[in-house]
Design an enzyme around this catalytic site. Structure first.
Site, PDB file in Angstrom:
ATOM      1  N   ALA A 197      31.507  47.377  72.442  1.00  0.00           N
ATOM      2  CA  ALA A 197      32.381  47.530  71.286  1.00  0.00           C
ATOM      3  C   ALA A 197      33.601  48.381  71.603  1.00  0.00           C
ATOM      4  CB  ALA A 197      31.600  48.137  70.114  1.00  0.00           C
ATOM      5  N   ASN A 227      29.299  55.121  61.869  1.00  0.00           N
ATOM      6  CA  ASN A 227      28.217  55.415  62.806  1.00  0.00           C
ATOM      7  C   ASN A 227      27.564  56.770  62.580  1.00  0.00           C
ATOM      8  OD1 ASN A 227      30.885  56.231  63.651  1.00  0.00           O
ATOM      9  ND2 ASN A 227      29.989  56.932  65.572  1.00  0.00           N
ATOM     10  N   GLN A 275      27.912  48.949  64.106  1.00  0.00           N
ATOM     11  CA  GLN A 275      26.742  49.439  63.374  1.00  0.00           C
ATOM     12  C   GLN A 275      26.284  48.499  62.265  1.00  0.00           C
ATOM     13  OE1 GLN A 275      24.799  51.878  64.057  1.00  0.00           O
ATOM     14  NE2 GLN A 275      25.955  53.214  65.416  1.00  0.00           N
ATOM     15  N   ALA A 277      25.842  44.783  71.834  1.00  0.00           N
ATOM     16  CA  ALA A 277      24.429  44.395  71.836  1.00  0.00           C
ATOM     17  C   ALA A 277      23.484  45.572  71.668  1.00  0.00           C
ATOM     18  CB  ALA A 277      24.099  43.659  73.138  1.00  0.00           C
ATOM     19  N   THR A 282      34.089  38.245  85.948  1.00  0.00           N
ATOM     20  CA  THR A 282      32.897  37.413  86.079  1.00  0.00           C
ATOM     21  C   THR A 282      31.890  37.751  84.994  1.00  0.00           C
ATOM     22  OG1 THR A 282      33.182  37.281  88.477  1.00  0.00           O
ATOM     23  CG2 THR A 282      30.996  36.758  87.604  1.00  0.00           C
ATOM     24  N   CYS A 332      29.197  59.498  71.186  1.00  0.00           N
ATOM     25  CA  CYS A 332      30.473  59.302  71.873  1.00  0.00           C
ATOM     26  C   CYS A 332      31.417  60.495  71.744  1.00  0.00           C
ATOM     27  CB  CYS A 332      31.178  58.057  71.327  1.00  0.00           C
ATOM     28  SG  CYS A 332      30.216  56.554  71.546  1.00  0.00           S
TER      29      CYS A 332
END
Length: 382
Positions: A73, A153, A181, A202, A241, A326
């Site tokens: 995110a 959050n 969230q 995820a 990739t 964070c």
């Protein structure tokens, strides 16, 4: 014995069903190929990735072609804000956001300010909600992007994204929503709500870390200038990739969330209410948000007169946070709570408890017992 985990808002453990499908993409007898390769190994991996794209799109009622894979995110927020600002700057250079947004949004906005963009940082109400009157007043003719988090959050407050989206859509302003969230916890229907860009990851939905996605509306078409160059992957907007094991993990996690969202919500709602009922005997305990406007899996409490970290240090049997993972180690308390009008001491007294799919009633009861015992022992330094 490991501590009881009450930090699901920071990250969730990978669901065993997700882990199982991820393992099928790692070894020689699985889908390990480079999805850009034209041979059988590559095309098998590509097929699995497209199924995952459909699963992620399915959770938010979007078209699979509107999903762009990212590393999480944080990258999705950066790509949405910087990518859209750079591409649409001829229309204007004014951006609106909230002071209580995630650092990935706030730091991106501060970076754009250094490039000559102007950002209005709105102050949330005491309950964490955005005042629509204040929002209306902040809109300008040169406003090109609005960025508002769906579910905060730290407090769990749910913004009225439908109302916000109607306002931005009518004005032809791009709306970016950080939904890290809210995916899997709150219904998101992109076919009904005119959101232009939506960030997801995820690891808040029982999937792996290191994988996320950005939704980009197809009609009317929204694009972003890429931040990462080299190969033109993901419709030329995010080169690199693709990692089949992470992507299929995200897809499976979102598929499970779509099937079990109400079941998870009911389970967590009961646990949160039981947890709160058990703490009502503590005279120091206060709620930092109005439960009417919050998701059940995030609960922000303060223990008045106490330093939250000092309280938590006395209960190593629990894994809990005082703020977003964070933010890092700050000394002034949560910036989100201070943006809502709490004092520095009140912010320092606050704890974020977050519950999840694997939280049990026994764990909740044990947490209540531990907290009640320690809260009565600690002195009141404020």
């Amino acid at each position: 014995m490991r501590p009881i985990y009450f930090d699901y808002a920071a990250t969730t453990p990978v669901d065993p069903r997700v882990a199982k499908i991820m393992q099928s993409c790692l070894t020689l007898d699985g889908l390990f190929g480079n999805p850009s390769s034209l041979h059988a190994y590559g095309q098998e991996a590509k097929h699995a990735i497209e199924i995952a794209r459909e699963q992620v799109a399915g959770l938010i009622h979007a078209d699979p072609s509107e999903i762009i894979w990212t590393s999480g995110a944080t990258e999705a927020d950066n790509l949405a804000l910087k990518g859209a600002a750079h591409l649409y700057q001829r229309k204007g250079k004014h951006i609106i956001t909230l002071k209580s947004e995630h650092k990935a949004v706030l730091d991106s906005c501060q970076h754009l300010e250094k490039e000559g963009f102007e950002v209005t940082y709105l102050t949330p109400e005491r309950n964490g909600l955005l005042s629509l009157d204040q929002f209306h007043a902040a809109l300008r003719d040169d406003t090109i992007i609005v960025s508002i988090m769906h579910v905060n959050n730290e407090t769990g407050v749910i913004q009225d994204i439908d109302a916000i989206a109607q306002i931005t859509s009518a004005r032809g302003i791009l709306l970016h929503v950080d939904a890290a969230q809210s995916t899997g916890k709150v219904l998101i229907d992109m076919s009904r709500t005119p959101i232009d860009l939506l960030s997801m990851c995820a690891h808040k939905v029982y999937g792996p870390k290191g994988i996320g996605a950005l939704y980009l509306r197809k009609k009317p078409r929204v694009r972003v200038e890429p931040l990462i160059h080299g190969g033109g992957h993901e419709q030329g907007m995010r080169s690199g990739t693709l990692a089949p094991h992470q992507i299929v993990g995200m897809g499976e996690a979102f598929f499970i969330a779509q099937q079990e969202m109400q079941q998870d919500r009911d389970h967590i709602h009961k646990l949160r209410d039981r947890f709160l009922a058990g703490l009502t005997t503590l005279p120091q305990m206060r709620l930092n948000t109005d439960l009417t406007y919050t998701v059940p899996h995030i609960l922000n409490l303060r223990f008045e007169g106490m330093i939250a970290q000092a309280l938590l240090d006395q209960v190593p049997e629990m894994a809990v946070s005082t703020a977003s993972a964070c933010v890092g180690k700050g000394t002034e308390g949560s910036y989100v709570l201070r943006a809502m009008g709490l004092t520095e001491n009140e912010a320092k007294s606050s704890v974020r408890f977050s519950f999840g799919r694997f939280t049990t009633q026994h764990e909740v009861d044990e947490a209540v017992r531990l907290l009640a015992a320690q809260a009565l022992k600690l002195p009141h330094p404020f």
